[in-house]
Write a protein that holds these residues in place. Structure first.
Motif, PDB file in Angstrom:
ATOM      1  N   GLY A   1      84.320  51.307  14.016  1.00  0.00           N
ATOM      2  CA  GLY A   1      85.319  52.127  13.343  1.00  0.00           C
ATOM      3  C   GLY A   1      84.786  53.036  12.246  1.00  0.00           C
ATOM      4  O   GLY A   1      85.119  54.220  12.181  1.00  0.00           O
ATOM      5  N   MET A   2      83.938  52.507  11.349  1.00  0.00           N
ATOM      6  CA  MET A   2      83.461  53.295  10.217  1.00  0.00           C
ATOM      7  C   MET A   2      82.512  54.402  10.642  1.00  0.00           C
ATOM      8  O   MET A   2      82.351  55.407   9.924  1.00  0.00           O
TER       9      MET A   2
ATOM     10  N   GLY B   1      62.690  58.928  19.396  1.00  0.00           N
ATOM     11  CA  GLY B   1      62.177  59.530  18.179  1.00  0.00           C
ATOM     12  C   GLY B   1      62.688  60.879  17.761  1.00  0.00           C
ATOM     13  O   GLY B   1      62.318  61.367  16.688  1.00  0.00           O
ATOM     14  N   ALA B   2      63.549  61.528  18.539  1.00  0.00           N
ATOM     15  CA  ALA B   2      63.942  62.905  18.234  1.00  0.00           C
ATOM     16  C   ALA B   2      65.094  62.961  17.228  1.00  0.00           C
ATOM     17  O   ALA B   2      66.157  63.541  17.491  1.00  0.00           O
ATOM     18  N   PHE B   3      64.895  62.348  16.080  1.00  0.00           N
ATOM     19  CA  PHE B   3      65.884  62.382  15.002  1.00  0.00           C
ATOM     20  C   PHE B   3      65.154  62.314  13.670  1.00  0.00           C
ATOM     21  O   PHE B   3      64.019  61.838  13.592  1.00  0.00           O
ATOM     22  N   ASP B   4      65.820  62.810  12.628  1.00  0.00           N
ATOM     23  CA  ASP B   4      65.210  62.885  11.300  1.00  0.00           C
ATOM     24  C   ASP B   4      65.757  61.847  10.332  1.00  0.00           C
ATOM     25  O   ASP B   4      65.034  61.346   9.472  1.00  0.00           O
ATOM     26  N   ALA B   5      67.045  61.568  10.466  1.00  0.00           N
ATOM     27  CA  ALA B   5      67.739  60.714   9.503  1.00  0.00           C
ATOM     28  C   ALA B   5      68.712  59.805  10.233  1.00  0.00           C
ATOM     29  O   ALA B   5      69.093  60.066  11.371  1.00  0.00           O
ATOM     30  N   VAL B   6      69.113  58.738   9.536  1.00  0.00           N
ATOM     31  CA  VAL B   6      69.920  57.700  10.165  1.00  0.00           C
ATOM     32  C   VAL B   6      71.072  57.293   9.258  1.00  0.00           C
ATOM     33  O   VAL B   6      70.893  57.138   8.049  1.00  0.00           O
ATOM     34  N   SER B   7      72.243  57.104   9.845  1.00  0.00           N
ATOM     35  CA  SER B   7      73.329  56.374   9.191  1.00  0.00           C
ATOM     36  C   SER B   7      73.398  54.997   9.825  1.00  0.00           C
ATOM     37  O   SER B   7      73.618  54.881  11.039  1.00  0.00           O
ATOM     38  N   ASN B   8      73.210  53.956   9.016  1.00  0.00           N
ATOM     39  CA  ASN B   8      73.295  52.588   9.511  1.00  0.00           C
ATOM     40  C   ASN B   8      74.685  52.056   9.196  1.00  0.00           C
ATOM     41  O   ASN B   8      75.014  51.794   8.043  1.00  0.00           O
ATOM     42  N   VAL B   9      75.499  51.884  10.246  1.00  0.00           N
ATOM     43  CA  VAL B   9      76.888  51.473  10.085  1.00  0.00           C
ATOM     44  C   VAL B   9      77.121  50.147  10.815  1.00  0.00           C
ATOM     45  O   VAL B   9      78.221  49.866  11.302  1.00  0.00           O
ATOM     46  N   THR B  10      76.083  49.332  10.893  1.00  0.00           N
ATOM     47  CA  THR B  10      76.173  48.027  11.545  1.00  0.00           C
ATOM     48  C   THR B  10      76.843  47.009  10.627  1.00  0.00           C
ATOM     49  O   THR B  10      76.982  47.249   9.418  1.00  0.00           O
ATOM     50  N   PRO B  11      77.249  45.841  11.159  1.00  0.00           N
ATOM     51  CA  PRO B  11      77.780  44.779  10.293  1.00  0.00           C
ATOM     52  C   PRO B  11      76.752  44.332   9.248  1.00  0.00           C
ATOM     53  O   PRO B  11      75.534  44.480   9.440  1.00  0.00           O
TER      54      PRO B  11
END
Length: 355
Positions: A16-17, A67-77
């Protein structure tokens, strides 16, 4: 006009988030959500379809191999923040992690140390740093506008266990997991207690030095179980807190506060004035009682300037290569207070020195 440098974002955990993260990035020039990670294929597929995400993965390791990304949002439990973030830091990726940073201080500190060692942008999504009244109140306290802090009272009140304003908590997985420690929840303490502790200590400009705490889980279903969910996570938290500057006060949070959908409040008192900081019904408000009003107890509304959101500040930091707050080190400091709250509750609510 300069063109914003492109930033490719991976979202880990697509429940959801995650929608809030995806929508925030979609509104920014030059930012693209290029991939999603989730062990639940149905949740992942629905997220990808809704937000137009081209690549999906069932593990962080698979995404890193791509690997084709620069940044991450971690929205795991909560309980898997550490396990999912550490490989990303080792891969040199910038990370915005949901709160609380981890489930204990050891894991949170390991994440902070790894982020510092990797030299990447790292941020905890303490969303009430997006509230203008909060940022202005912190500025006023730091400027000495209310003198030395002596006392405070803070609350974070929700009512989703007593009124279905956001959905049916007893039938929907997005709410049930928040009531079960087996499913990664730290209860109201970890879910919103971390927010009100940050809300309080950030504005006060001092960390928690010691506290006593009572946590309580209410009976909500026969045998405390609904399906695969054991409803054992705490629903209410009440803390007596002393800060490192000597100020004392109370901090409490509950999911049982009927009539309050999602409301935060801090009243903070110094030797030369007081502030009342509120986020109620999605409205930011700041009141102050300062000289000469102090003599007659008159409180006045203050104008507050707009602020950039955490998502915008995270992307700006990625583009500029500068650090941003609240960072993982802040998350680790808050985790010390959360750990102390749990320890106090387990020890008959005795006073615990933080750290």
């Amino acid at each position: 006009m300069s063109v914003a440098a492109p930033v490719r974002v991976l979202i880990v955990g697509t429940g959801g988030m995650a929608a809030a993260h995806a929508e925030a990035y979609a509104a920014m020039e030059g930012v693209t959500v290029v991939g999603g990670v989730d062990r639940n294929p149905d949740t992942l597929a629905a997220f990808a379809a809704t937000h137009g995400v081209a690549r999906t993965f069932d593990s962080v390791e698979a995404a890193i191999a791509w690997g084709a990304f620069d940044a991450v949002s971690n929205v795991t439990p909560d309980q898997v923040h550490h396990a999912t973030t550490m490989p990303l830091l080792a891969a040199g990726k910038h990370v915005l992690c949901e709160k609380p940073l981890a489930v204990n201080h050891a894991e949170a500190q390991a994440m902070a140390d790894a982020a510092q060692g990797a030299g990447v942008v790292n941020m905890v999504n303490l969303t009430y740093r997006n509230v203008p009244a909060v940022m202005e109140a912190a500025r006023l306290v730091a400027s000495g506008a209310i003198g030395e802090i002596r006392h405070f009272e803070a609350s974070y009140l929700q009512s989703w266990l007593t009124q279905p304003a956001w959905g049916q908590w007893n039938t929907e997985a997005q709410w049930l997991w928040r009531l079960s420690t087996k499913h990664g929840s730290l209860g109201v303490l970890g879910d919103v207690g971390v927010h009100i502790l940050d809300f309080t200590t950030f504005i006060a400009g001092a960390d928690v030095a010691r506290m006593s705490c009572r946590l309580h889980t209410f009976d909500k279903a026969p045998g405390g179980v609904i399906g695969n969910y054991t409803l054992d996570a705490n629903d209410s938290a009440s803390m007596q807190v002393q800060l490192t500057d000597g100020a004392v006060g109370v901090v409490h949070a509950s999911r049982m506060a009927s009539g309050h959908l999602n409301d935060l409040r801090l009243r903070i008192f110094g030797t030369t004035g007081g502030l009342d900081v509120r986020w109620e019904n999605n409205v930011s408000r700041l009141q102050a009682c300062l000289q000469p009003d102090l003599q007659v107890g008159t409180w006045r509304d203050l104008d507050v300037p707009p602020v950039r959101t955490n998502y915008v500040r995270f992307i700006d930091a990625v583009r500029s290569g500068t650090m941003v707050r609240p960072d993982f080190a802040r998350g680790a400091t808050l985790q010390l207070a959360l750990d102390a709250a749990v320890a106090s509750d387990k020890d008959a609510c005795r006073d615990v020195v933080v750290g």
